[in-house]
Design an enzyme around this catalytic site. Structure first.
Site, mmCIF file in Angstrom:
data_model
loop_
_atom_site.group_PDB
_atom_site.id
_atom_site.type_symbol
_atom_site.label_atom_id
_atom_site.label_comp_id
_atom_site.label_asym_id
_atom_site.label_seq_id
_atom_site.Cartn_x
_atom_site.Cartn_y
_atom_site.Cartn_z
ATOM 1 N N GLY A 103 5.344 -3.193 -4.881
ATOM 2 C CA GLY A 103 5.500 -2.959 -3.567
ATOM 3 C C GLY A 103 3.952 -4.118 -2.997
ATOM 4 N N CYS A 104 3.851 -3.583 -1.406
ATOM 5 C CA CYS A 104 2.731 -4.863 -0.601
ATOM 6 C C CYS A 104 1.622 -4.347 -0.511
ATOM 7 C CB CYS A 104 2.908 -5.364 0.245
ATOM 8 S SG CYS A 104 4.796 -4.222 0.992
ATOM 9 N N ILE A 105 1.037 -3.726 -0.286
ATOM 10 C CA ILE A 105 -0.067 -3.048 -0.379
ATOM 11 C C ILE A 105 -0.566 -1.622 -0.665
ATOM 12 C CG2 ILE A 105 -0.896 -4.889 1.752
ATOM 13 C CD1 ILE A 105 -0.493 -2.655 4.126
ATOM 14 N N THR B 198 0.903 1.060 -0.857
ATOM 15 C CA THR B 198 1.899 1.285 -2.083
ATOM 16 C C THR B 198 0.850 1.077 -3.441
ATOM 17 O OG1 THR B 198 2.800 -0.622 -2.134
ATOM 18 C CG2 THR B 198 4.338 1.346 -1.920
ATOM 19 N N LYS B 199 -0.472 0.642 -2.852
ATOM 20 C CA LYS B 199 -1.475 0.073 -4.122
ATOM 21 C C LYS B 199 -2.441 1.149 -4.366
ATOM 22 C CE LYS B 199 -0.171 -4.605 -4.018
ATOM 23 N NZ LYS B 199 -0.349 -6.035 -4.949
#
Ligand code: FAD
Lengths: 105, 410
Positions: A103-105, B198-199
């Protein structure tokens, strides 16, 4: 990092159960991993995808995206969703013993 | 004379010539930069146009104002690169020979890649905001908006500025409240990822924002087609999301000549080495900015940090020295969250965004992973920084490598 026992072998996995050491994967693990994500049988089409993912990862060091698979392995995206329902990106990586797509963040 | 040719005079290409020109002898090196048009667009500003916060004039500047003397600017479409012959073909059949080539042609939205996106409803009920034309058309559409369901849909990964769609969603929520329409409007964020964030740390710290702002979320949604007449998007696994207004982030792809030259991946992005930025098998051909596939976010801040590492290693390479350091994937992004506030994230390949103060450990003035007014000012100041520091190839008062000082551990 934790380990789990699959087919009597100790395998390194992350919190979500994705294998973290791609070299620990062998083809005989795939059907067992597939069952854990609700895929009862691996058909030849599944194997086209799994083998592409493995060889592409060996070359690129990253798990291929759906677009990359459909472009380079010739399996249309729609079919990928039939083979690995709902979350094909994650499920394919899981079965092929590769890190989950980023994913990215 | 040795020839360095730079393709694309956007952020990365302009930054590269500004950094390299003073360090290469003008008697030995001829530097040429090529772009297809004369106007540089400050793309981060496109986010503010649909909401009337910026006008077109606020994001446009002549490219040539930022090209240093001693660099030749060529105005032409780039049509091909032949790495074996070390030659670039421009529109009209003109050719440029090079000893070293930097490809910095970025990545652009390609609505034609998604079935049904570019139909009769394009720029009517179906929009994008990643181009000036798109952002302006959407501003006009919102002027006439009187409630309904706004769906923001990311079509494919990777896309540039991965936080921009979330910022759009937050600003839409704020804008609807300002205009007294929030009770007659829905805002829904539709993403192919399994969450908005998502993180783990960002999703823990920021995940609540969507719920608080009553923004709907549809995850793992990989759009197969847009059915504009029925007002819905349909995913590969046959789920449907209805919309009155669709704000799409179309598939992002690198330039077509990159694809045709065989240098790109399936989205025409060029995989490069993380220390030299050279394309595999081509030690004199580099890719910078969004054109490169580096496994990190495609963003201006990343292009800036990467340009520092690239320049140092490129100049070392010319002297026969091995590269000094590897790019660590450093990214630093303000995330506009509406109501005059913004968040800030700072991360790299190995460290996910962490809370704390930035850039001065313990002091700030910016606060990581929290909504503050100061962060919003930081976001607005970014435009000044972009034109005056980044494009000019100057250093920010920030190291290219990410610092862990001042950050908490979770
Ligand atoms: C809505 C939006 C919001 C953003 N917000 C932020 C933000 O807040 N922070 C941040 O850091 N980044 C942000 N970005 C990302 C940032 O704008 C880009 O990462 C940055 O512009 C990349 O620079 P580049 O030089 O690689 O590409 P670009 O700046 O896009 O430049 C590419 C250049 O190549 C030229 N070109 C392309 N193809 C050809 C061809 N065939 N022939 C001739 N010329 C060609 C183009 O004309 C262009 O000038 C945002 C982007 C968008 C769209």
């Amino acid at each position: 990092m934790t380990t789990t026992l699959i087919a009597g072998r100790e395998i390194h996995v992350d919190e979500e159960g994705f294998m973290t050491v791609p070299a620990e994967w062998t083809e005989d693990l795939a059907p067992l991993l597939a069952k854990q994500v609700g895929i009862d049988e691996l058909t030849p089409d599944h194997w086209v995808v799994i083998r592409f993912l493995r060889s592409d990862f060996a070359a690129e060091g990253e798990t291929a995206t759906l677009r990359r698979i459909s472009t380079n392995a010739g399996v249309p995206t729609k079919r990928l969703f039939e083979l690995f329902p709902q979350k094909p990106g994650k499920k394919m990586a899981y079965v092929a013993g590769l890190p989950k797509p980023k994913g990215c963040i | 004379m040795k020839k360095l040719v730079v393709l694309g005079a956007g952020l990365a290409g302009t930054m590269a010539v500004n950094r390299v020109r003073p360090r290469l002898d003008e008697d030995e090196w001829e530097i040429t930069i090529v772009d297809q048009d004369e106007t540089h667009i400050y793309q981060p500003g496109l986010l503010f146009i649909p909401f009337g916060m910026y006008q077109a004039a606020d994001v446009k500047r002549p490219r040539r104002d930022f090209i240093p003397s001693g660099v030749r600017f060529v105005l032409a479409p780039i049509e091909g690169v032949d790495p074996a012959a070390q030659r670039v073909t421009l529109g009209g059949g003109r050719q440029l020979e090079y000893d070293y080539l930097i490809i910095a042609t970025g990545t652009t939205p390609r609505p034609e890649q998604t079935a049904g996106l570019l139909g009769d409803a394009w720029r009517d009920s179906v929009h994008d905001f990643y181009t000036l034309e798109g952002a302006t058309a959407l501003a006009h559409r919102l002027e006439r908006w009187d409630g309904g369901r706004i769906v923001v849909n990311v079509m494919e990964l990777p896309f540039k500025c991965p936080v921009a769609p979330l910022e759009f969603v937050f600003l839409a929520d704020w804008w609807l409240q300002e205009h007294g329409m929030r009770d007659r409007a829905e805002v829904v964020y539709v993403t192919p990822l399994s969450g908005a964030f998502t993180k783990p740390v960002s999703s823990r710290r920021l995940g609540h924002l969507l719920e608080e702002k009553k923004v709907g979320l549809e995850t793992d949604f990989y759009t197969e087609h847009v059915d504009a007449s029925a007002g819905k998007i349909v995913s590969y696994d046959e789920r449907e999301v209805p919309f009155d207004l669709l704000v799409s982030i179309p598939v992002n792809m690198g330039a077509d000549f990159v694809g045709a030259s065989g240098l790109g991946d399936e989205l025409n992005h060029i995989p490069v080495d993380r220390s030299t930025f050279a394309a595999e098998g081509h030690p004199n051909l580099f890719a910078l900015g969004d054109a490169a596939e580096l496994g990190t976010s495609k963003a201006g801040s990343v292009a800036h940090f990467a340009a520092e590492v690239f320049t140092a290693n490129f100049l070392r390479g010319l002297r026969g020295l091995p590269p000094h350091e590897e790019f660590d994937g450093h990214a630093n992004c303000f995330i506009e969250s509406g109501f005059g506030k913004a968040m800030l994230i700072d991360f790299n390949y190995t460290t996910e965004p962490l809370p704390g103060k930035f850039p001065l450990p313990g002091v700030g003035p910016f606060t990581l992973l929290e909504e503050t007014e100061m962060n919003h000012w930081g976001k607005l100041m970014f435009r000044w920084t972009y034109w005056n520091v980044l494009l000019r190839g100057k250093d920010l008062p920030l190291p290219s490598r990410m610092l862990l000082a001042g950050k908490e551990t979770a």
